[in-house]
Write a protein that holds these residues in place. Structure first.
Motif, PDB file in Angstrom:
ATOM      1  N   GLU A  77       0.844  -1.190   0.000  1.00 12.13           N
ATOM      2  CA  GLU A  77       0.000   0.000   0.000  1.00 12.13           C
ATOM      3  C   GLU A  77       0.878   1.238   0.000  1.00 12.13           C
ATOM      4  OE1 GLU A  77      -2.537   0.088   3.463  1.00 12.13           O
ATOM      5  OE2 GLU A  77      -0.922   0.768   4.749  1.00 12.13           O
ATOM      6  N   ILE A  78       0.352   2.249  -0.633  1.00 11.10           N
ATOM      7  CA  ILE A  78       1.006   3.551  -0.703  1.00 11.10           C
ATOM      8  C   ILE A  78      -0.073   4.579  -0.423  1.00 11.10           C
ATOM      9  CG2 ILE A  78       2.160   5.226  -2.200  1.00 11.10           C
ATOM     10  CD1 ILE A  78       3.190   2.885  -3.859  1.00 11.10           C
ATOM     11  N   TYR A  79       0.238   5.539   0.438  1.00  9.49           N
ATOM     12  CA  TYR A  79      -0.686   6.656   0.601  1.00  9.49           C
ATOM     13  C   TYR A  79       0.103   7.904   0.929  1.00  9.49           C
ATOM     14  CZ  TYR A  79      -0.475   5.440   5.619  1.00  9.49           C
ATOM     15  OH  TYR A  79      -0.065   5.124   6.893  1.00  9.49           O
ATOM     16  N   GLY A  80      -0.511   9.045   0.636  1.00 13.74           N
ATOM     17  CA  GLY A  80       0.190  10.286   0.884  1.00 13.74           C
ATOM     18  C   GLY A  80      -0.611  11.499   0.473  1.00 13.74           C
ATOM     19  N   ILE A  81       0.073  12.630   0.601  1.00 19.68           N
ATOM     20  CA  ILE A  81      -0.491  13.912   0.198  1.00 19.68           C
ATOM     21  C   ILE A  81       0.572  14.677  -0.578  1.00 19.68           C
ATOM     22  CG2 ILE A  81      -2.150  14.096   2.096  1.00 19.68           C
ATOM     23  CD1 ILE A  81      -0.141  15.945   3.516  1.00 19.68           C
ATOM     24  N   GLU A  82       0.115  15.536  -1.447  1.00 16.65           N
ATOM     25  CA  GLU A  82       1.037  16.389  -2.193  1.00 16.65           C
ATOM     26  C   GLU A  82       0.356  17.717  -2.483  1.00 16.65           C
ATOM     27  OE1 GLU A  82       2.038  13.948  -5.529  1.00 16.65           O
ATOM     28  OE2 GLU A  82       0.152  14.320  -6.551  1.00 16.65           O
ATOM     29  N   GLY A  83       1.176  18.736  -2.620  1.00 21.04           N
ATOM     30  CA  GLY A  83       0.645  20.053  -2.916  1.00 21.04           C
ATOM     31  C   GLY A  83       1.633  20.865  -3.733  1.00 21.04           C
ATOM     32  N   GLU A  84       1.109  21.838  -4.426  1.00 17.84           N
ATOM     33  CA  GLU A  84       1.965  22.746  -5.198  1.00 17.84           C
ATOM     34  C   GLU A  84       1.370  24.145  -5.162  1.00 17.84           C
ATOM     35  OE1 GLU A  84       0.143  21.703  -9.626  1.00 17.84           O
ATOM     36  OE2 GLU A  84       2.025  20.791  -9.010  1.00 17.84           O
ATOM     37  N   VAL A 113       4.882  39.457 -10.001  1.00 20.91           N
ATOM     38  CA  VAL A 113       5.040  40.496 -11.020  1.00 20.91           C
ATOM     39  C   VAL A 113       5.184  39.820 -12.373  1.00 20.91           C
ATOM     40  CG1 VAL A 113       6.118  42.209  -9.469  1.00 20.91           C
ATOM     41  CG2 VAL A 113       7.553  40.586 -10.707  1.00 20.91           C
ATOM     42  N   LYS A 114       4.915  40.564 -13.427  1.00 22.77           N
ATOM     43  CA  LYS A 114       5.013  40.005 -14.772  1.00 22.77           C
ATOM     44  C   LYS A 114       6.442  39.516 -15.029  1.00 22.77           C
ATOM     45  CE  LYS A 114       3.975  40.950 -19.546  1.00 22.77           C
ATOM     46  NZ  LYS A 114       3.354  41.828 -20.493  1.00 22.77           N
ATOM     47  N   GLY A 115       6.543  38.281 -15.548  1.00 24.78           N
ATOM     48  CA  GLY A 115       7.852  37.720 -15.877  1.00 24.78           C
ATOM     49  C   GLY A 115       8.499  36.918 -14.751  1.00 24.78           C
ATOM     50  N   LEU A 116       7.890  36.903 -13.572  1.00 21.98           N
ATOM     51  CA  LEU A 116       8.461  36.151 -12.450  1.00 21.98           C
ATOM     52  C   LEU A 116       7.432  35.143 -11.926  1.00 21.98           C
ATOM     53  CD1 LEU A 116      10.667  35.653 -10.284  1.00 21.98           C
ATOM     54  CD2 LEU A 116       9.538  37.425  -8.907  1.00 21.98           C
ATOM     55  N   THR A 117       7.824  33.880 -11.887  1.00 25.34           N
ATOM     56  CA  THR A 117       6.981  32.834 -11.316  1.00 25.34           C
ATOM     57  C   THR A 117       7.785  32.081 -10.266  1.00 25.34           C
ATOM     58  OG1 THR A 117       5.800  32.550 -13.411  1.00 25.34           O
ATOM     59  CG2 THR A 117       5.611  30.765 -11.802  1.00 25.34           C
ATOM     60  N   ILE A 118       7.195  31.906  -9.099  1.00 26.74           N
ATOM     61  CA  ILE A 118       7.817  31.159  -8.009  1.00 26.74           C
ATOM     62  C   ILE A 118       6.989  29.889  -7.807  1.00 26.74           C
ATOM     63  CG2 ILE A 118       8.456  31.166  -5.565  1.00 26.74           C
ATOM     64  CD1 ILE A 118       8.474  34.299  -5.828  1.00 26.74           C
ATOM     65  N   ASN A 119       7.629  28.718  -7.950  1.00 29.74           N
ATOM     66  CA  ASN A 119       6.942  27.440  -7.794  1.00 29.74           C
ATOM     67  C   ASN A 119       7.450  26.720  -6.548  1.00 29.74           C
ATOM     68  OD1 ASN A 119       5.396  27.493 -10.241  1.00 29.74           O
ATOM     69  ND2 ASN A 119       7.287  27.094 -11.345  1.00 29.74           N
ATOM     70  N   LEU A 120       6.530  26.245  -5.757  1.00 29.90           N
ATOM     71  CA  LEU A 120       6.848  25.449  -4.577  1.00 29.90           C
ATOM     72  C   LEU A 120       6.001  24.186  -4.627  1.00 29.90           C
ATOM     73  CD1 LEU A 120       6.577  28.324  -1.953  1.00 29.90           C
ATOM     74  CD2 LEU A 120       8.695  27.344  -2.840  1.00 29.90           C
ATOM     75  N   GLY A 121       6.573  23.068  -4.183  1.00 35.42           N
ATOM     76  CA  GLY A 121       5.809  21.827  -4.161  1.00 35.42           C
ATOM     77  C   GLY A 121       6.369  20.893  -3.111  1.00 35.42           C
ATOM     78  N   GLY A 122       5.535  20.003  -2.642  1.00 38.63           N
ATOM     79  CA  GLY A 122       5.997  19.038  -1.662  1.00 38.63           C
ATOM     80  C   GLY A 122       5.016  17.904  -1.502  1.00 38.63           C
ATOM     81  N   GLY A 123       5.503  16.864  -0.863  1.00 40.44           N
ATOM     82  CA  GLY A 123       4.646  15.721  -0.627  1.00 40.44           C
ATOM     83  C   GLY A 123       5.147  14.870   0.520  1.00 40.44           C
ATOM     84  N   LEU A 124       4.245  14.124   1.109  1.00 44.76           N
ATOM     85  CA  LEU A 124       4.553  13.142   2.145  1.00 44.76           C
ATOM     86  C   LEU A 124       4.048  11.799   1.648  1.00 44.76           C
ATOM     87  CD1 LEU A 124       3.430  15.149   5.304  1.00 44.76           C
ATOM     88  CD2 LEU A 124       5.771  14.812   4.466  1.00 44.76           C
TER      89      LEU A 124
END
Length: 166
Positions: free
Chosen positions: A113-120, A126-137
């Motif tokens: 079995e596998i279980y977990g959570i993930e988010g992003e 501002v225009k031209g700048l994107t900050i991406n964050l992500g994680g999971g357990l």
């Protein structure tokens, strides 16, 4: 004698899901999927009898719930999901002895079995700048598997499955 000159496998896969949009920028969803990985024979180059044994198909029931959102004119995107996977006859590599020499053989374990959570999270301040964050357990566990050599792997984690990602 575990050798079979031909094997036949039958299975099906499919997915059912529900989507709900309480607002234009929010989606809630749930799904149930059934899938399988075919059985077969170990590799093309055979050096010993254990390598001739066929392995059975692996089956999976997968459950997932989550949401997707896009807020403030798409400047903030936040998505999250929780999932549970129930494997039967999961295919794993083990080592078997062939005349005292260990060989790697693909075989079927019982259940896992596998279980977990993930988010992003994506931020576009501002225009031209994107900050991406992500994680999971992630939790993984072999539920019942005793190898042909008598080693009990039940309770072990699956390999190459990190507890946390980011």
């Amino acid at each position: 004698d575990d050798y079979a000159d031909k094997v036949k496998f039958n299975s099906f896969s499919g997915k059912i899901g529900l989507n709900y949009k309480p607002a234009d920028d929010i989606l809630l969803y749930a799904s149930l999927s059934k899938g399988y990985k075919s059985g077969g024979y170990n590799g093309a180059l055979v050096f010993s009898e254990p390598e001739l044994k066929p392995f059975r198909p692996e089956s999976l029931l997968a459950y997932e719930v989550g949401f997707k959102s896009s807020l403030l004119d798409r400047r903030i995107t936040f998505n999250a999901a929780a999932f549970y996977y129930d494997y039967k006859d999961i295919q794993l590599y083990t080592f078997e002895s062939a005349g005292g020499i260990p060989i790697q053989v693909l075989t079927n374990a019982g259940r896992a079995e596998i279980y977990g959570i993930e988010g992003e999270l994506s931020l576009r301040p501002v225009k031209g700048l994107t900050i991406n964050l992500g994680g999971g357990l992630l939790h993984t566990e072999i539920k019942d598997f005793v190898s042909d050599g008598g080693v009990d792997f039940s309770g072990n984690r699956l390999v190459m499955a990190p507890k946390a990602t980011g």
